[in-house]
Scaffold this motif. Structure first.
Motif, PDB file in Angstrom:
ATOM      1  N   TYR A   1       0.830  -1.198   0.000  1.00  0.00           N
ATOM      2  CA  TYR A   1       0.000   0.000   0.000  1.00  0.00           C
ATOM      3  C   TYR A   1       0.874   1.260   0.000  1.00  0.00           C
ATOM      4  O   TYR A   1       0.525   2.260  -0.641  1.00  0.00           O
TER       5      TYR A   1
ATOM      6  N   GLY B   1       2.501   2.791  -3.401  1.00  0.00           N
ATOM      7  CA  GLY B   1       1.859   3.764  -4.271  1.00  0.00           C
ATOM      8  C   GLY B   1       2.618   5.082  -4.296  1.00  0.00           C
ATOM      9  O   GLY B   1       2.752   5.723  -5.347  1.00  0.00           O
TER      10      GLY B   1
ATOM     11  N   TYR C   1      -1.415   2.579 -10.117  1.00  0.00           N
ATOM     12  CA  TYR C   1      -1.695   1.141 -10.092  1.00  0.00           C
ATOM     13  C   TYR C   1      -0.587   0.298 -10.720  1.00  0.00           C
ATOM     14  O   TYR C   1      -0.790  -0.883 -10.998  1.00  0.00           O
ATOM     15  N   TRP C   2       0.594   0.902 -10.848  1.00  0.00           N
ATOM     16  CA  TRP C   2       1.790   0.111 -11.127  1.00  0.00           C
ATOM     17  C   TRP C   2       2.405  -0.407  -9.822  1.00  0.00           C
ATOM     18  O   TRP C   2       3.393  -1.126  -9.839  1.00  0.00           O
ATOM     19  N   LYS C   3       1.817  -0.025  -8.692  1.00  0.00           N
ATOM     20  CA  LYS C   3       2.465  -0.310  -7.410  1.00  0.00           C
ATOM     21  C   LYS C   3       2.593  -1.802  -7.132  1.00  0.00           C
ATOM     22  O   LYS C   3       3.622  -2.255  -6.610  1.00  0.00           O
TER      23      LYS C   3
ATOM     24  N   LEU D   1      -1.693  -7.406 -10.496  1.00  0.00           N
ATOM     25  CA  LEU D   1      -2.115  -6.041 -10.800  1.00  0.00           C
ATOM     26  C   LEU D   1      -3.619  -5.874 -10.604  1.00  0.00           C
ATOM     27  O   LEU D   1      -4.077  -4.920  -9.942  1.00  0.00           O
TER      28      LEU D   1
ATOM     29  N   ASP E   1      -4.923  -6.088  -6.997  1.00  0.00           N
ATOM     30  CA  ASP E   1      -4.713  -4.817  -6.297  1.00  0.00           C
ATOM     31  C   ASP E   1      -5.784  -3.800  -6.682  1.00  0.00           C
ATOM     32  O   ASP E   1      -6.264  -3.040  -5.826  1.00  0.00           O
ATOM     33  N   VAL E   2      -6.182  -3.777  -7.955  1.00  0.00           N
ATOM     34  CA  VAL E   2      -7.246  -2.869  -8.390  1.00  0.00           C
ATOM     35  C   VAL E   2      -8.551  -3.217  -7.675  1.00  0.00           C
ATOM     36  O   VAL E   2      -9.272  -2.338  -7.185  1.00  0.00           O
TER      37      VAL E   2
ATOM     38  N   THR F   1      -8.324  -2.070  -3.924  1.00  0.00           N
ATOM     39  CA  THR F   1      -8.031  -0.689  -3.530  1.00  0.00           C
ATOM     40  C   THR F   1      -8.771   0.379  -4.328  1.00  0.00           C
ATOM     41  O   THR F   1      -8.781   1.546  -3.900  1.00  0.00           O
ATOM     42  N   HIS F   2      -9.393   0.047  -5.454  1.00  0.00           N
ATOM     43  CA  HIS F   2     -10.052   1.107  -6.226  1.00  0.00           C
ATOM     44  C   HIS F   2     -11.362   1.507  -5.551  1.00  0.00           C
ATOM     45  O   HIS F   2     -12.159   0.656  -5.146  1.00  0.00           O
TER      46      HIS F   2
ATOM     47  N   LEU G   1      -5.175   2.278 -17.953  1.00  0.00           N
ATOM     48  CA  LEU G   1      -4.751   1.939 -16.592  1.00  0.00           C
ATOM     49  C   LEU G   1      -4.423   3.197 -15.795  1.00  0.00           C
ATOM     50  O   LEU G   1      -4.738   3.289 -14.599  1.00  0.00           O
TER      51      LEU G   1
ATOM     52  N   GLU H   1      -6.675   6.011 -11.474  1.00  0.00           N
ATOM     53  CA  GLU H   1      -6.427   6.836 -10.286  1.00  0.00           C
ATOM     54  C   GLU H   1      -7.141   8.178 -10.376  1.00  0.00           C
ATOM     55  O   GLU H   1      -7.288   8.878  -9.368  1.00  0.00           O
TER      56      GLU H   1
END
Length: 487
Positions: free
Chosen positions: A124, A127, A138-140, A198, A201-202, A205-206, A256, A260
């Motif tokens: 987290y 980011g 969202y490359w994190k 990837l 994570d979206v 967290t989105h 992508l 954000e």
């Protein structure tokens, strides 16, 4: 004129010159031969006098014949190649920029890690590091895993800096960096499973997907849908492997980056829309009566009230539209395969859809739709129309219409490039295997059809329109069911 045989034997130059002259001329001048022989004899006398000690050398006689350069016969002079410095023009991983100061970027990364406990970052906190590196938020997850965080649960400043320094040395544009982060070691392409971290994570967290936290069973379904949509749009080679070139030509990285900026994920209709996923999954759920995530030919035949012909359904299950080395379960269509089918069926204008249905109609796989193949599929359409009391158009007349529509380059042969160029592939395909849409098109105003073709504006795609309409119907149906249950 007679020439002594002894002189010819002892003077190879004279013999060679005679041969040369004989080949290039119809006759040989006697005066030229006499002068050449006299010169040779004088040279012989001079050589004998030089061998006797104390004998003065004779004064050389002036020859009336000017020296003639020797002629080289049947020999090609090869000059050494000239060295030309051609600057490098091919950069498969992006054009290096002389303006970028990588050490400044590394210094900012190291400063950002000092804000974390023990200079370690979890997924987290990654980011913030992604933004310092100049990458989308969202490359994190890919950055976290590439630096070893998947194994340890955290990333230290040293491991991340080492990974990022190596990336900066070899990758010089966003597509190359993204592929470096996601791909397996020593791979220069992306496979479907590479996108899972990837997208997980979206999902987690989105802001637009927070409601999915209470429904973890839908996580894998949503991720599968997005992955199939990515490969449907990006993997133009049908290899099952997304290359760097394919990634550059697509809009995936730009889409992508929009995640954000947009909290409502349904506004991002490409790839990530939850509403589109909901429509696809509900359509599949209606056909999958035993809910094992596979449907049979009989199940698919019920799609849209038997709209598709039996022969085209058989082709879908034959493996004609399998991607890469993927193995299709015999007699079964998976949910992933259904995603491709539904998008291709409801939007026959897109390049992937045109290729999808071309593969189905091309029975012998020779890259050409012959008259036999088209007649084979149209026969069933005729039988179904006759059963409905509709008189079908004879195949010969229909064929003339289709050839006028497509205008193929070859005489009586329809190729893939013809269908992509004509912009009427959806009408062509529906004619041969989708009876409902074929009849709807026959009743449309031909001027309205032409207007659709000539319209180049930024209109929503057929798929976007279909998904929006179906979502509204599904929501209305669900609301009606809830009211009945409450009543």
């Amino acid at each position: 004129m007679m020439i002594k045989e002894n002189s010819l034997r002892r003077d190879p130059d004279l013999r060679g010159e005679l041969a040369f002259l004989a080949r290039g001329c119809d006759f040989v001048l006697p005066s030229r031969i006499k002068k050449r022989q006299k010169s040779f004899q004088q040279a012989q006398v001079q050589n004998k006098q030089e061998k006797k000690p104390g004998t003065p050398s004779p004064v050389p006689l002036k020859s009336a014949v000017s020296p003639r350069p020797l002629v080289t016969v049947n020999k090609v002079l090869i000059k050494a190649p000239v060295s030309i410095n051609i600057p490098r023009f091919y950069f498969p991983k992006g054009l290096p920029s002389v303006c970028n100061n990588h050490e400044e970027t590394i210094a900012r990364i190291e400063a950002s890690f000092t804000e974390f406990e023990d200079e370690r970052a979890n997924i987290y906190e990654m980011g913030k590091i992604a933004k310092v590196c100049g990458c989308p938020l969202y490359w994190k997850a890919p950055m976290f895993n590439a630096a070893g965080g998947e194994r340890t649960g955290f990333v230290s400043v040293h491991s991340f800096v080492a990974m990022w320094r190596q990336l900066l040395q070899s990758c010089h544009d966003d597509a190359a960096k993204f592929l470096y982060l996601l791909a397996k070691s020593s791979c220069n392409y992306l496979e479907q499973e590479d996108f899972i971290p990837l997208l997980q994570d979206v999902v987690e967290t989105h802001p637009g997907l927070t409601f999915l936290k209470d429904a973890p069973e839908f996580h894998s379904r949503y991720i599968t849908t997005v992955i199939q949509r990515i490969f449907y749009m990006v993997n133009r080679s049908w290899s099952g492997k997304i290359t760097l070139t394919e990634m550059r030509k697509s809009n995936f990285l730009q889409t992508l980056a929009l995640l954000e900026e947009e909290d409502d994920i349904n506004q991002i209709t490409d790839y990530f829309s939850y509403e589109h996923f909901y429509v696809i999954y509900c359509k599949f759920w209606e056909l999958d009566t035993d809910h094992d995530l596979y449907i049979s030919q009989k199940d698919l035949a019920r799609y849209n009230d038997q709209a598709l012909s039996t022969r085209i359904i058989e082709r879908i299950f034959s493996g004609a539209v399998v991607r890469g080395n993927e193995a299709q379960k015999e007699g079964q269509l998976s949910y992933a395969d259904f995603v491709w089918f539904l998008i291709a069926e409801e939007d026959k204008r897109s390049p992937t859809s045109i290729e999808y249905w071309f593969r189905c109609l091309d029975l012998d796989g020779d890259g050409v739709l012959s008259m036999y193949e088209l007649e084979y599929f149209y026969e069933e359409q005729c039988e179904r129309m006759e059963a409905m009391g509709i008189e079908p158009l004879p195949f010969h007349d229909l064929l003339c219409q289709m050839l006028d529509l497509v205008k193929p380059d070859g005489d009586g042969r329809v190729m893939l490039r013809d269908l992509k160029r004509c912009r009427m592939a959806h009408v062509f395909y529906n004619t041969f295997f989708n009876l409902e849409k074929y009849l709807d098109n026959e009743q449309r105003d031909p001027f309205a059809i032409q207007k659709d073709v000539e319209n180049d504006g930024p209109e929503p795609s057929d798929w976007d329109r279909y998904a929006a309409e179906e979502y509204e119907l599904l929501v209305a149906e669900e609301s009606g069911n809830e009211q009945l249950q409450e009543g």
